[in-house]
Motif scaffolding. Structure first.
Motif, PDB file in Angstrom:
ATOM      1  N   PHE A  36       0.817  -1.211   0.000  1.00 14.20           N
ATOM      2  CA  PHE A  36       0.000   0.000   0.000  1.00 14.20           C
ATOM      3  C   PHE A  36       0.858   1.272   0.000  1.00 14.20           C
ATOM      4  O   PHE A  36       0.653   2.164  -0.824  1.00 14.20           O
ATOM      5  CB  PHE A  36      -0.907  -0.045   1.248  1.00 14.20           C
ATOM      6  CG  PHE A  36      -1.668   1.219   1.537  1.00 14.20           C
ATOM      7  CD1 PHE A  36      -2.682   1.665   0.690  1.00 14.20           C
ATOM      8  CD2 PHE A  36      -1.390   1.961   2.682  1.00 14.20           C
ATOM      9  CE1 PHE A  36      -3.398   2.822   0.977  1.00 14.20           C
ATOM     10  CE2 PHE A  36      -2.101   3.117   2.973  1.00 14.20           C
ATOM     11  CZ  PHE A  36      -3.103   3.548   2.120  1.00 14.20           C
ATOM     12  N   LEU A  37       1.844   1.343   0.921  1.00 14.95           N
ATOM     13  CA  LEU A  37       2.622   2.586   1.028  1.00 14.95           C
ATOM     14  C   LEU A  37       3.518   2.836  -0.182  1.00 14.95           C
ATOM     15  O   LEU A  37       3.885   3.980  -0.447  1.00 14.95           O
ATOM     16  CB  LEU A  37       3.442   2.608   2.330  1.00 14.95           C
ATOM     17  CG  LEU A  37       2.639   2.833   3.614  1.00 14.95           C
ATOM     18  CD1 LEU A  37       3.580   2.935   4.824  1.00 14.95           C
ATOM     19  CD2 LEU A  37       1.760   4.089   3.546  1.00 14.95           C
ATOM     20  N   VAL A  40       1.273   4.719  -2.422  1.00 19.01           N
ATOM     21  CA  VAL A  40       1.117   6.103  -1.936  1.00 19.01           C
ATOM     22  C   VAL A  40       2.354   6.933  -2.289  1.00 19.01           C
ATOM     23  O   VAL A  40       2.239   8.089  -2.714  1.00 19.01           O
ATOM     24  CB  VAL A  40       0.864   6.113  -0.406  1.00 19.01           C
ATOM     25  CG1 VAL A  40       0.877   7.540   0.137  1.00 19.01           C
ATOM     26  CG2 VAL A  40      -0.459   5.423  -0.083  1.00 19.01           C
ATOM     27  N   VAL A  43       2.196   7.931  -5.788  1.00 19.34           N
ATOM     28  CA  VAL A  43       1.233   9.039  -5.974  1.00 19.34           C
ATOM     29  C   VAL A  43       1.895  10.388  -5.666  1.00 19.34           C
ATOM     30  O   VAL A  43       1.657  11.369  -6.368  1.00 19.34           O
ATOM     31  CB  VAL A  43      -0.024   8.819  -5.093  1.00 19.34           C
ATOM     32  CG1 VAL A  43      -0.864  10.093  -5.002  1.00 19.34           C
ATOM     33  CG2 VAL A  43      -0.857   7.674  -5.659  1.00 19.34           C
ATOM     34  N   THR A  44       2.745  10.431  -4.652  1.00 17.84           N
ATOM     35  CA  THR A  44       3.417  11.706  -4.347  1.00 17.84           C
ATOM     36  C   THR A  44       4.359  12.088  -5.487  1.00 17.84           C
ATOM     37  O   THR A  44       4.541  13.275  -5.776  1.00 17.84           O
ATOM     38  CB  THR A  44       4.199  11.657  -3.013  1.00 17.84           C
ATOM     39  OG1 THR A  44       5.270  10.713  -3.131  1.00 17.84           O
ATOM     40  CG2 THR A  44       3.307  11.274  -1.857  1.00 17.84           C
ATOM     41  N   ALA A  47       2.258  13.376  -8.266  1.00 15.67           N
ATOM     42  CA  ALA A  47       1.804  14.724  -7.889  1.00 15.67           C
ATOM     43  C   ALA A  47       2.888  15.763  -8.184  1.00 15.67           C
ATOM     44  O   ALA A  47       2.588  16.874  -8.643  1.00 15.67           O
ATOM     45  CB  ALA A  47       1.427  14.754  -6.410  1.00 15.67           C
ATOM     46  N   ASP A  48       4.141  15.416  -7.935  1.00 15.15           N
ATOM     47  CA  ASP A  48       5.233  16.345  -8.239  1.00 15.15           C
ATOM     48  C   ASP A  48       5.323  16.601  -9.745  1.00 15.15           C
ATOM     49  O   ASP A  48       5.534  17.735 -10.172  1.00 15.15           O
ATOM     50  CB  ASP A  48       6.573  15.801  -7.714  1.00 15.15           C
ATOM     51  CG  ASP A  48       6.663  15.896  -6.193  1.00 15.15           C
ATOM     52  OD1 ASP A  48       5.901  16.691  -5.599  1.00 15.15           O
ATOM     53  OD2 ASP A  48       7.488  15.178  -5.607  1.00 15.15           O
ATOM     54  N   SER A  58      -6.694  12.777 -12.275  1.00 14.23           N
ATOM     55  CA  SER A  58      -7.507  12.228 -11.199  1.00 14.23           C
ATOM     56  C   SER A  58      -6.802  10.961 -10.711  1.00 14.23           C
ATOM     57  O   SER A  58      -6.357  10.146 -11.527  1.00 14.23           O
ATOM     58  CB  SER A  58      -8.901  11.913 -11.755  1.00 14.23           C
ATOM     59  OG  SER A  58      -9.618  11.146 -10.833  1.00 14.23           O
ATOM     60  N   ILE A  59      -6.666  10.816  -9.399  1.00 16.33           N
ATOM     61  CA  ILE A  59      -5.897   9.702  -8.824  1.00 16.33           C
ATOM     62  C   ILE A  59      -6.759   8.954  -7.821  1.00 16.33           C
ATOM     63  O   ILE A  59      -7.255   9.548  -6.867  1.00 16.33           O
ATOM     64  CB  ILE A  59      -4.636  10.224  -8.094  1.00 16.33           C
ATOM     65  CG1 ILE A  59      -3.769  11.059  -9.035  1.00 16.33           C
ATOM     66  CG2 ILE A  59      -3.850   9.065  -7.482  1.00 16.33           C
ATOM     67  CD1 ILE A  59      -2.660  11.827  -8.315  1.00 16.33           C
ATOM     68  N   LEU A  60      -6.922   7.657  -8.039  1.00 15.31           N
ATOM     69  CA  LEU A  60      -7.689   6.827  -7.097  1.00 15.31           C
ATOM     70  C   LEU A  60      -6.758   5.796  -6.475  1.00 15.31           C
ATOM     71  O   LEU A  60      -6.093   5.034  -7.188  1.00 15.31           O
ATOM     72  CB  LEU A  60      -8.830   6.114  -7.837  1.00 15.31           C
ATOM     73  CG  LEU A  60      -9.674   5.149  -7.000  1.00 15.31           C
ATOM     74  CD1 LEU A  60     -10.450   5.882  -5.911  1.00 15.31           C
ATOM     75  CD2 LEU A  60     -10.649   4.371  -7.896  1.00 15.31           C
ATOM     76  N   ILE A  61      -6.721   5.781  -5.141  1.00 13.74           N
ATOM     77  CA  ILE A  61      -5.926   4.779  -4.424  1.00 13.74           C
ATOM     78  C   ILE A  61      -6.887   3.783  -3.791  1.00 13.74           C
ATOM     79  O   ILE A  61      -7.690   4.144  -2.933  1.00 13.74           O
ATOM     80  CB  ILE A  61      -5.065   5.415  -3.311  1.00 13.74           C
ATOM     81  CG1 ILE A  61      -4.169   6.517  -3.869  1.00 13.74           C
ATOM     82  CG2 ILE A  61      -4.236   4.340  -2.593  1.00 13.74           C
ATOM     83  CD1 ILE A  61      -3.459   7.333  -2.782  1.00 13.74           C
ATOM     84  N   ASP A  62      -6.813   2.547  -4.231  1.00 12.42           N
ATOM     85  CA  ASP A  62      -7.659   1.494  -3.675  1.00 12.42           C
ATOM     86  C   ASP A  62      -6.734   0.387  -3.179  1.00 12.42           C
ATOM     87  O   ASP A  62      -6.347  -0.489  -3.945  1.00 12.42           O
ATOM     88  CB  ASP A  62      -8.616   0.969  -4.748  1.00 12.42           C
ATOM     89  CG  ASP A  62     -10.045   0.989  -4.246  1.00 12.42           C
ATOM     90  OD1 ASP A  62     -10.230   0.878  -3.028  1.00 12.42           O
ATOM     91  OD2 ASP A  62     -10.956   1.130  -5.077  1.00 12.42           O
ATOM     92  N   TYR A  63      -6.348   0.502  -1.946  1.00 22.71           N
ATOM     93  CA  TYR A  63      -5.368  -0.369  -1.311  1.00 22.71           C
ATOM     94  C   TYR A  63      -4.070  -0.407  -2.140  1.00 22.71           C
ATOM     95  O   TYR A  63      -3.380   0.616  -2.215  1.00 22.71           O
ATOM     96  CB  TYR A  63      -5.958  -1.766  -1.067  1.00 22.71           C
ATOM     97  CG  TYR A  63      -5.108  -2.581  -0.099  1.00 22.71           C
ATOM     98  CD1 TYR A  63      -4.399  -1.956   0.921  1.00 22.71           C
ATOM     99  CD2 TYR A  63      -5.020  -3.965  -0.196  1.00 22.71           C
ATOM    100  CE1 TYR A  63      -3.625  -2.688   1.808  1.00 22.71           C
ATOM    101  CE2 TYR A  63      -4.245  -4.710   0.699  1.00 22.71           C
ATOM    102  CZ  TYR A  63      -3.547  -4.063   1.692  1.00 22.71           C
ATOM    103  OH  TYR A  63      -2.766  -4.788   2.557  1.00 22.71           O
TER     104      TYR A  63
ATOM    105  N   PHE B  36      -3.270  21.938  -4.417  1.00 20.44           N
ATOM    106  CA  PHE B  36      -3.194  20.521  -4.781  1.00 20.44           C
ATOM    107  C   PHE B  36      -2.229  19.751  -3.876  1.00 20.44           C
ATOM    108  O   PHE B  36      -2.593  18.695  -3.326  1.00 20.44           O
ATOM    109  CB  PHE B  36      -2.758  20.432  -6.250  1.00 20.44           C
ATOM    110  CG  PHE B  36      -2.420  19.057  -6.744  1.00 20.44           C
ATOM    111  CD1 PHE B  36      -3.403  18.073  -6.890  1.00 20.44           C
ATOM    112  CD2 PHE B  36      -1.119  18.741  -7.107  1.00 20.44           C
ATOM    113  CE1 PHE B  36      -3.086  16.809  -7.377  1.00 20.44           C
ATOM    114  CE2 PHE B  36      -0.793  17.483  -7.593  1.00 20.44           C
ATOM    115  CZ  PHE B  36      -1.776  16.515  -7.722  1.00 20.44           C
ATOM    116  N   ILE B  59      -9.255   6.274  -1.627  1.00 22.14           N
ATOM    117  CA  ILE B  59      -8.885   7.700  -1.640  1.00 22.14           C
ATOM    118  C   ILE B  59      -8.895   8.212  -3.070  1.00 22.14           C
ATOM    119  O   ILE B  59      -8.201   7.666  -3.932  1.00 22.14           O
ATOM    120  CB  ILE B  59      -7.462   7.895  -1.055  1.00 22.14           C
ATOM    121  CG1 ILE B  59      -7.366   7.326   0.363  1.00 22.14           C
ATOM    122  CG2 ILE B  59      -7.071   9.372  -1.077  1.00 22.14           C
ATOM    123  CD1 ILE B  59      -5.936   7.246   0.904  1.00 22.14           C
ATOM    124  N   ILE B  61      -8.172  11.586  -5.374  1.00 26.17           N
ATOM    125  CA  ILE B  61      -7.633  12.952  -5.436  1.00 26.17           C
ATOM    126  C   ILE B  61      -8.071  13.561  -6.764  1.00 26.17           C
ATOM    127  O   ILE B  61      -7.704  13.077  -7.832  1.00 26.17           O
ATOM    128  CB  ILE B  61      -6.090  12.961  -5.368  1.00 26.17           C
ATOM    129  CG1 ILE B  61      -5.579  12.240  -4.122  1.00 26.17           C
ATOM    130  CG2 ILE B  61      -5.551  14.402  -5.416  1.00 26.17           C
ATOM    131  CD1 ILE B  61      -4.065  12.026  -4.106  1.00 26.17           C
TER     132      ILE B  61
END
Lengths: 99, 99
Positions: A36-37, A40, A43-44, A47-48, A58-63, B36, B59, B61
């Motif tokens: 999971f992490l 994540v 995703v960061t 995002a950068d 659009s970002i979906l985190i599902d486990y 953001f 989650i 975003i």
């Protein structure tokens, strides 16, 4: 930023891996992770990239599954910026911990 | 972890702010941010809580809007763990940069 033609989109899609069109206006990719992490952290990094390009998916985190969707609102469709973003995310995924 | 009764859910929902039920089995909250990357930072904090509780929300975003959905798969409904998670996320949001 001008909307790409159908023909251009098909050519560009053939150059990236795993991206599929949701509809005429957007495309998405599912990225899988072992932990999971790790997803994540990816995703960061996405995002950068998004901030750098000033183009936000659009970002979906599902486990352990991260789904990213791209479209260009201003053009009401897919543009060069979406494919530039996709290539950058894929480059981040290639070096991310995901196995 | 046992599914909460309707009555318990109503009592618990009254104690948290901004959480709404999607259906019988899940609940969600929309968190808004000025920037953001503040939303993304909040997501990393939510992720740390999720790992600590070993309970992982969905989650989404969408630019400066983060939508979090909670359910307990094992119980096929809402449990104490969902409300403990919600309270923890709200605590993170309270100290996060979002205005």
């Amino acid at each position: 930023m001008t909307e790409l033609s159908e023909e251009q989109i098909e050519i560009y899609l053939a150059q990236v891996s795993g991206w599929t069109r949701n509809d005429q206006k957007s495309m998405q990719k599912i990225y899988r992770f072992k932990r999971f992490l790790d997803g994540v952290r990816f995703v960061t990094q996405v995002a950068d990239v998004a901030e750098r390009l000033n183009h936000h998916p659009s970002i979906l985190i599902d486990y352990r599954i991260v789904t990213i969707s791209l479209t260009t609102w201003d053009a009401a469709g897919l543009t060069d910026l979406d494919f530039t973003s996709a290539a950058n995310y894929d480059a981040e995924y290639a070096v991310a911990e995901h196995q």
